[in-house]
Motif scaffolding. Structure first.
Motif, PDB file in Angstrom:
ATOM      1  N   GLU A 175       2.804   8.924 -11.188  1.00 37.24           N
ATOM      2  CA  GLU A 175       3.397   9.925 -12.076  1.00 37.24           C
ATOM      3  C   GLU A 175       3.992  11.024 -11.206  1.00 37.24           C
ATOM      4  O   GLU A 175       3.331  11.511 -10.280  1.00 37.24           O
ATOM      5  N   ILE A 176       5.226  11.410 -11.511  1.00 31.42           N
ATOM      6  CA  ILE A 176       5.951  12.400 -10.713  1.00 31.42           C
ATOM      7  C   ILE A 176       6.516  13.459 -11.646  1.00 31.42           C
ATOM      8  O   ILE A 176       6.990  13.153 -12.754  1.00 31.42           O
ATOM      9  N   GLY A 177       6.438  14.717 -11.230  1.00 36.69           N
ATOM     10  CA  GLY A 177       6.990  15.807 -12.023  1.00 36.69           C
ATOM     11  C   GLY A 177       7.359  16.982 -11.150  1.00 36.69           C
ATOM     12  O   GLY A 177       6.988  17.056  -9.979  1.00 36.69           O
ATOM     13  N   ASP A 178       8.100  17.918 -11.738  1.00 35.65           N
ATOM     14  CA  ASP A 178       8.521  19.136 -11.044  1.00 35.65           C
ATOM     15  C   ASP A 178       7.502  20.236 -11.335  1.00 35.65           C
ATOM     16  O   ASP A 178       7.399  20.701 -12.475  1.00 35.65           O
ATOM     17  N   PRO A 179       6.702  20.678 -10.354  1.00 36.09           N
ATOM     18  CA  PRO A 179       5.648  21.663 -10.625  1.00 36.09           C
ATOM     19  C   PRO A 179       6.168  23.029 -11.046  1.00 36.09           C
ATOM     20  O   PRO A 179       5.407  23.833 -11.578  1.00 36.09           O
ATOM     21  N   SER A 180       7.440  23.293 -10.820  1.00 35.92           N
ATOM     22  CA  SER A 180       7.992  24.589 -11.236  1.00 35.92           C
ATOM     23  C   SER A 180       8.389  24.604 -12.705  1.00 35.92           C
ATOM     24  O   SER A 180       8.690  25.652 -13.257  1.00 35.92           O
ATOM     25  N   ASP A 181       8.391  23.444 -13.359  1.00 36.07           N
ATOM     26  CA  ASP A 181       8.784  23.336 -14.766  1.00 36.07           C
ATOM     27  C   ASP A 181       7.531  23.192 -15.620  1.00 36.07           C
ATOM     28  O   ASP A 181       7.251  22.147 -16.184  1.00 36.07           O
ATOM     29  N   ASP A 203      13.547  14.881  -7.774  1.00 34.08           N
ATOM     30  CA  ASP A 203      12.900  15.688  -6.738  1.00 34.08           C
ATOM     31  C   ASP A 203      11.665  16.334  -7.355  1.00 34.08           C
ATOM     32  O   ASP A 203      11.771  17.108  -8.313  1.00 34.08           O
ATOM     33  N   GLY A 204      10.504  16.015  -6.851  1.00 39.52           N
ATOM     34  CA  GLY A 204       9.291  16.551  -7.457  1.00 39.52           C
ATOM     35  C   GLY A 204       8.068  16.276  -6.620  1.00 39.52           C
ATOM     36  O   GLY A 204       8.146  16.065  -5.403  1.00 39.52           O
ATOM     37  N   MET A 205       6.924  16.285  -7.292  1.00 41.98           N
ATOM     38  CA  MET A 205       5.634  16.114  -6.635  1.00 41.98           C
ATOM     39  C   MET A 205       4.893  14.951  -7.297  1.00 41.98           C
ATOM     40  O   MET A 205       4.981  14.751  -8.510  1.00 41.98           O
ATOM     41  N   ILE A 206       4.153  14.212  -6.488  1.00 41.83           N
ATOM     42  CA  ILE A 206       3.329  13.131  -7.020  1.00 41.83           C
ATOM     43  C   ILE A 206       2.111  13.745  -7.706  1.00 41.83           C
ATOM     44  O   ILE A 206       1.297  14.410  -7.066  1.00 41.83           O
ATOM     45  N   LEU A 207       1.989  13.519  -9.010  1.00 47.25           N
ATOM     46  CA  LEU A 207       0.890  14.089  -9.788  1.00 47.25           C
ATOM     47  C   LEU A 207      -0.308  13.152  -9.864  1.00 47.25           C
ATOM     48  O   LEU A 207      -1.449  13.604  -9.955  1.00 47.25           O
ATOM     49  N   ALA A 208      -0.053  11.860  -9.846  1.00 47.56           N
ATOM     50  CA  ALA A 208      -1.142  10.887  -9.949  1.00 47.56           C
ATOM     51  C   ALA A 208      -0.675   9.572  -9.354  1.00 47.56           C
ATOM     52  O   ALA A 208       0.508   9.229  -9.420  1.00 47.56           O
ATOM     53  N   LEU A 209      -1.620   8.850  -8.762  1.00 48.82           N
ATOM     54  CA  LEU A 209      -1.374   7.505  -8.244  1.00 48.82           C
ATOM     55  C   LEU A 209      -2.332   6.553  -8.951  1.00 48.82           C
ATOM     56  O   LEU A 209      -3.544   6.670  -8.811  1.00 48.82           O
ATOM     57  N   ARG A 228       0.853  -1.194   0.000  1.00 51.10           N
ATOM     58  CA  ARG A 228       0.000   0.000   0.000  1.00 51.10           C
ATOM     59  C   ARG A 228       0.888   1.242   0.000  1.00 51.10           C
ATOM     60  O   ARG A 228       1.873   1.345   0.742  1.00 51.10           O
ATOM     61  N   ILE A 229       0.532   2.206  -0.853  1.00 50.16           N
ATOM     62  CA  ILE A 229       1.297   3.450  -0.976  1.00 50.16           C
ATOM     63  C   ILE A 229       0.797   4.431   0.079  1.00 50.16           C
ATOM     64  O   ILE A 229      -0.389   4.784   0.096  1.00 50.16           O
ATOM     65  N   GLU A 230       1.692   4.855   0.956  1.00 45.70           N
ATOM     66  CA  GLU A 230       1.318   5.782   2.028  1.00 45.70           C
ATOM     67  C   GLU A 230       1.286   7.221   1.555  1.00 45.70           C
ATOM     68  O   GLU A 230       0.666   8.070   2.188  1.00 45.70           O
ATOM     69  N   HIS A 231       1.963   7.530   0.456  1.00 45.67           N
ATOM     70  CA  HIS A 231       1.949   8.894  -0.071  1.00 45.67           C
ATOM     71  C   HIS A 231       0.598   9.204  -0.706  1.00 45.67           C
ATOM     72  O   HIS A 231      -0.165   8.295  -1.063  1.00 45.67           O
ATOM     73  N   SER A 232       0.318  10.494  -0.860  1.00 47.88           N
ATOM     74  CA  SER A 232      -0.894  10.964  -1.523  1.00 47.88           C
ATOM     75  C   SER A 232      -0.520  11.888  -2.669  1.00 47.88           C
ATOM     76  O   SER A 232       0.616  12.390  -2.742  1.00 47.88           O
ATOM     77  N   VAL A 233      -1.475  12.101  -3.558  1.00 49.33           N
ATOM     78  CA  VAL A 233      -1.253  13.024  -4.671  1.00 49.33           C
ATOM     79  C   VAL A 233      -0.981  14.421  -4.116  1.00 49.33           C
ATOM     80  O   VAL A 233      -1.731  14.927  -3.280  1.00 49.33           O
ATOM     81  N   GLY A 234       0.086  15.047  -4.595  1.00 52.13           N
ATOM     82  CA  GLY A 234       0.484  16.368  -4.110  1.00 52.13           C
ATOM     83  C   GLY A 234       1.638  16.332  -3.137  1.00 52.13           C
ATOM     84  O   GLY A 234       2.204  17.390  -2.825  1.00 52.13           O
ATOM     85  N   ASP A 235       2.011  15.151  -2.655  1.00 51.76           N
ATOM     86  CA  ASP A 235       3.147  15.045  -1.734  1.00 51.76           C
ATOM     87  C   ASP A 235       4.453  15.268  -2.489  1.00 51.76           C
ATOM     88  O   ASP A 235       4.616  14.826  -3.629  1.00 51.76           O
TER      89      ASP A 235
END
Length: 403
Positions: free
Chosen positions: A235-241, A213-219, A71-78
């Motif tokens: 899906e992970i990406g850098d929100p500043s880019d 180094d980024g943010m979780i965009l989708a699980l 189970r993934i403990e992270h959430s979208v936006g982390d």
């Protein structure tokens, strides 16, 4: 005499009254119109279309192997760091065994036990033969010292002893093989839930880590579940880019060049974001409009000049204004003042309270204003929304002033 004078005055008054009534009845009344002023001001022509923000580089994480996903403990936006574990994959539970397969495995276990017993007998025989060969070799060695046994006999006995030792090693290896076969067959009998959660050899799991180094965009997988090879996890990406993609008509795309200025509005904030066209894709695609018309559209990629606002995220809708022409000083009038006249354009200009038809030559045009090349001067008053009843020379009056 006095009565004659009175009658004359009354007659004159009656004639004046009648004449005034005729004048009021038949005089031309001015037409109430809306007026605007031709002004010199900055002007720009742009293409306005809906756009979508997107992170330039989105990393899709998938399962490299088949297994049991934690189970993934992270959430979208982390926020996550490069190399940080997002989840892990454990070995899958063994499958259920049907009756036929279980019977076959039990028979295979019995066969493996029998083979193991035979191997143990072979080992006993080999060890006995080795001990006899060793005794014969030892006696021959002692007799060879007194020349009772020949050298050739001693060599033969030495070879037989070495062969007996090798046969013992072979029998021991065969026993190890039979034991491994027995253990393998027994392992195939293990049902789901009977296997230990953590293997005894310490090989726990495969960690799925973040590449940047980024943010979780989708699980794509949140709960604990079985995972197949290549299954999407996150899906992970850098929100500043951030970049913005806009699809425009192919006829408009030829007028947009890389490096052109763009203005981003209606993104949710109050300020207008400055941007620049990064590239215009070379291929078009067909898109059906809301009216059911097939259109050839081209994607235009826009880059913000400054770092994006913290509130602007991946996949947000914006309005992009692609500037294709601009000038700091242009004589212009509202497009609502223009109308067609003898194949050209014209406006009604107000001159001393009278409407005068004035042909004009226009240049660039937007949805609100038109550039005037000839026909008008800065400060000229023109009529907006000219009606069919308005003619050259008609008396006019400003509706706003009259109201």
């Amino acid at each position: 005499m006095a009565s004659a004078l009175v009658r004359s005055l009354v007659g004159f008054a009656a004639v004046a009254l009648i004449g005034g009534a005729f004048y009021v009845a038949f005089k031309e009344n001015p037409v109430l119109v809306d007026l605007a002023t031709a002004t010199t001001a900055p002007m720009q022509v742009s293409i306005e279309e809906d756009g979508t923000t997107r992170i330039r580089n989105v990393y899709t994480i998938s399962s490299p192997i088949a297994g049991h996903l934690d189970r993934i403990e992270h959430s979208v936006g982390d926020l996550v760091s490069a190399g940080e574990a997002i989840t892990g994959i454990h070995p899958l539970e063994p499958p259920f065994i049907d009756t036929r397969t279980r019977t076959e495995l039990l028979a295979a276990i019995d066969a493996a036990k029998a083979n193991l017993a035979l191997s143990e007998v072979e080992l006993t025989r080999a060890r006995t033969a080795r001990d006899l060969a060793k005794a014969s070799f030892d006696r021959a060695t002692k007799l060879a010292a007194t020349n009772i046994v020949s050298e050739s006999t001693l060599e033969r006995l030495a070879g037989e002893y070495k062969l007996a030792k090798d046969q013992v090693a072979s029998a021991e290896a065969m026993i190890a093989l039979r034991r491994a076969e027995l253990a393998s067959t027994r392992a195939r009998l293990v049902q789901p839930g009977q296997a230990p959660a953590v293997p005894a050899n310490g090989e726990c799991c495969v960690n799925i880590t973040s590449p940047i180094d980024g943010m979780i965009l989708a699980l794509h997988a949140k709960s604990e579940q079985a995972a197949s090879v290549g299954q999407l996890i996150a899906e992970i990406g850098d929100p500043s880019d951030l970049e913005i993609t806009v699809d425009i008509l192919s006829a408009d795309a030829v007028r947009v060049k890389p490096g052109s200025r763009a203005l981003i509005t209606d993104w949710g904030g109050e300020q207008t974001l400055e941007a620049v066209v990064e590239r215009v894709e070379p291929s078009a695609f067909t898109k059906v409009s809301a009216l059911g018309i097939s259109e050839q559209r081209v994607n235009v990629i826009i880059t913000l000049r400054d770092p994006p606002p913290a509130d602007l995220g991946h996949g947000y809708r914006v309005i992009a204004n692609l500037v294709i022409w601009s000038s700091e000083a242009v004589l212009q009038v509202p497009v609502s003042a223009l109308y067609r006249e003898d194949g050209g354009w014209a406006v009604f200009r107000m001159v001393d309270g009278v409407a005068r038809v004035t042909p004009v030559t226009i240049g660039h045009m937007t949805d609100r204003n038109a550039e005037i090349l000839t026909g008008l001067s800065d400060g000229d008053r023109i009529i907006l929304y000219p009606g069919d009843t308005l003619e050259d020379g008609s008396l006019i009056s400003d509706r706003q002033a009259a109201g």
